[in-house]
Scaffold this active site. Structure first.
Site, PDB file in Angstrom:
ATOM      1  CB  CYS A 334      -5.348  -9.746   8.159  1.00  0.00           C
ATOM      2  SG  CYS A 334      -5.698 -11.017   6.906  1.00  0.00           S
ATOM      3  CG  HIS A 421      -0.639  -9.179   6.974  1.00  0.00           C
ATOM      4  ND1 HIS A 421      -0.978  -9.300   8.303  1.00  0.00           N
ATOM      5  CD2 HIS A 421      -1.368 -10.127   6.316  1.00  0.00           C
ATOM      6  CE1 HIS A 421      -1.869 -10.270   8.445  1.00  0.00           C
ATOM      7  NE2 HIS A 421      -2.126 -10.781   7.261  1.00  0.00           N
TER       8      HIS A 421
END
Length: 491
Positions: A334, A421
């Site tokens: 991310c 994630h």
């Protein structure tokens, strides 16, 4: 309403563990139970699905508690989530969606609207479940915050919830903490305190018995049990930077350095690596700590641009380049993935006044922050393995022509990046990544099975050491009548 509030003498007293264990214990009895926390403050969050089918964001702890309860995670279980940002302001997530930003000075103005929404969420949740186990926040006796409290006894007053107070005896002073917690409450709030749970006791519980009897005599309230300290209890962390379930590394284990960004978020991404016996996972914050790393993980962050500036100020950018030049792998997740690219743009001021910065240039990608947050639960394949994860970001990635697709991210040599994630929690995917990046053979470790085993262990401890029958009866019947008042009461 049928429910119970689990409060604590302090932060980290054990509210999350007791709430989670109660959810598992009640679920195993066939009770339709749900967790709830009116307001959480954490950058460790999770995506679930709202009633309209859209992605929604809640605290990671409440997501795990829903697993313990064998319930489907939903926004009502954590209606208000505060995510600390880069400028002493917190991003507010309300019922799973971005609501705005607040600072400590303007928090009081917005609190009333959030309190109303949080209590409405509890009422709606309670209408669909037999029992709601609500977790408080911090301590219910924060005198400076009492007026606007909607998380602790403000919630208990709203819903008529009996309350048990958890205290960490391992810190010392638990009896004073229990007594003082009750004595600092108003008569109205004291009437809601049904009793206590002692947490993290080491030694022979018979030696504790005289103190527990005195506590019950002094307060007129019962002790519902004493949970022992246990080395194998781990839960997804809300704030503390630690690896859940980490085991001791074997001799010759490969070293994994996770860069300790100041505003690190969703660092639970590396928990699965911590279970691998052939890996030694550590957090790193200076260049020298990367020198002997076999794999570097650049994790997510709540403030990508600010944390990239910090990384450069510490000389970690040069250390990363040396690591890559030596042919060793880097994984960016991310915000960490965004840092690995060529440029990061923020035309809408999502993170602050800086409109854009150069990235590390290790991947041929560019990031542009958009005004709308992406919240979704994607799936796909990586190296032939099934892949699932969750996305929480404003950044949109544009790939260059020379970059191979990697999930929705990128790969260039031994530099990997993904916006997902939780991908490493998939056992087959994690094994194939470690084979590709480090040449590590599959260990057979199952992260989902390990988490489920820990939830069962926590449920076992609660069943064995707490009076679950009495707590369930308390949740169903409401506050105990005729409890004595302890002076001096609220100032």
């Amino acid at each position: 309403m049928t429910g119970l509030l689990v409060a604590g003498t302090t932060s980290d007293a054990g509210k999350t563990a007791v709430t989670t264990g109660l959810c598992r214990a009640l679920a195993r009895r066939g009770v339709k139970v749900a967790p709830y926390k009116a307001q959480n403050m954490s950058n460790n969050s999770m995506v679930c699905t709202s009633v309209d089918g859209a992605g929604a964001e809640i605290g990671r702890a409440q997501w795990v508690q829903a697993l313990a309860a064998r319930a489907t995670p939903e926004p009502a279980m954590n209606p208000v989530l505060l995510k600390p940002g880069s400028d002493r302001r917190s991003h507010v997530v309300l019922m799973g969606r971005p609501w705005g930003q607040v600072s400590s000075s303007d928090w009081l103005e917005g609190r009333r609207a959030l309190a109303t929404a949080a209590h409405e969420a509890f009422d709606e949740l309670a209408s669909r479940y037999e029992v709601v186990v609500a977790e408080g926040a911090g301590s219910p006796t924060e005198i400076n915050l009492r007026a606007g409290d909607y998380v602790n006894l403000g919630l208990a007053r709203h819903a008529g919830l009996p309350t048990v107070v958890v205290g960490d005896i391992d810190r010392g002073g638990v009896f004073a903490a229990f007594f003082g917690t009750v004595a600092l409450l108003s008569p109205q709030d004291q009437a809601l305190i049904a009793g206590f749970v002692v947490n993290k006791f080491r030694g022979d519980v018979d030696l504790l018995a005289p103190g527990l009897r005195d506590l019950e005599r002094l307060t007129g309230r019962r002790v519902y049990g004493t949970l022992p300290w246990h080395p194998d209890i781990w839960l997804d962390s809300e704030d503390a930077l630690e690896l859940a379930g980490r085991r001791s590394a074997q001799s010759g284990a490969r070293r994994v350095a996770v860069i300790r960004l100041p505003r690190i978020s969703n660092f639970t991404d590396v928990d699965a690596l911590g279970l691998e016996p052939d890996l030694d996972v550590v957090f790193a914050s200076h260049p020298g700590s990367l020198a002997d790393a076999d794999l570097v993980v650049l994790p997510g962050t709540r403030a990508t641009i600010a944390d990239l500036a910090w990384l450069r100020s510490r000389g970690l950018d040069s250390a990363l380049r040396r690591h890559v030049a030596a042919g060793r792998p880097v994984l960016g997740i991310c915000g960490g993935f965004q840092m690995l690219g060529r440029v990061i743009r923020d035309p809408h001021g999502v993170e602050g006044p800086v409109a854009g910065v150069d990235g590390l240039g290790l991947l041929d990608v560019e990031t542009t922050f958009g005004p709308d947050k992406v919240l979704r639960l994607p799936s796909g394949r990586w190296f032939g393995a099934p892949a699932t994860g969750y996305e929480i970001h404003h950044g949109r990635i544009t790939r260059g022509d020379g970059v191979d697709e990697f999930l929705d991210g990128a790969r260039c040599g031994q530099v990997f990046g993904t916006m997902w994630h939780g991908a490493l929690e998939g056992d087959e995917l994690r094994s194939r990544f470690l084979q590709e990046a480090l040449g590590v053979a599959p260990s057979g470790v199952s992260f989902p099975a390990a988490r489920e085993a820990r939830l069962d262990l926590l449920g076992d401890l609660v069943e064995r050491h707490l009076d679950v029958d009495a707590l369930l009866d308390l949740a169903k019947t409401g506050p105990v009548a005729g409890l004595p008042f302890l002076p001096p009461g609220a100032p």
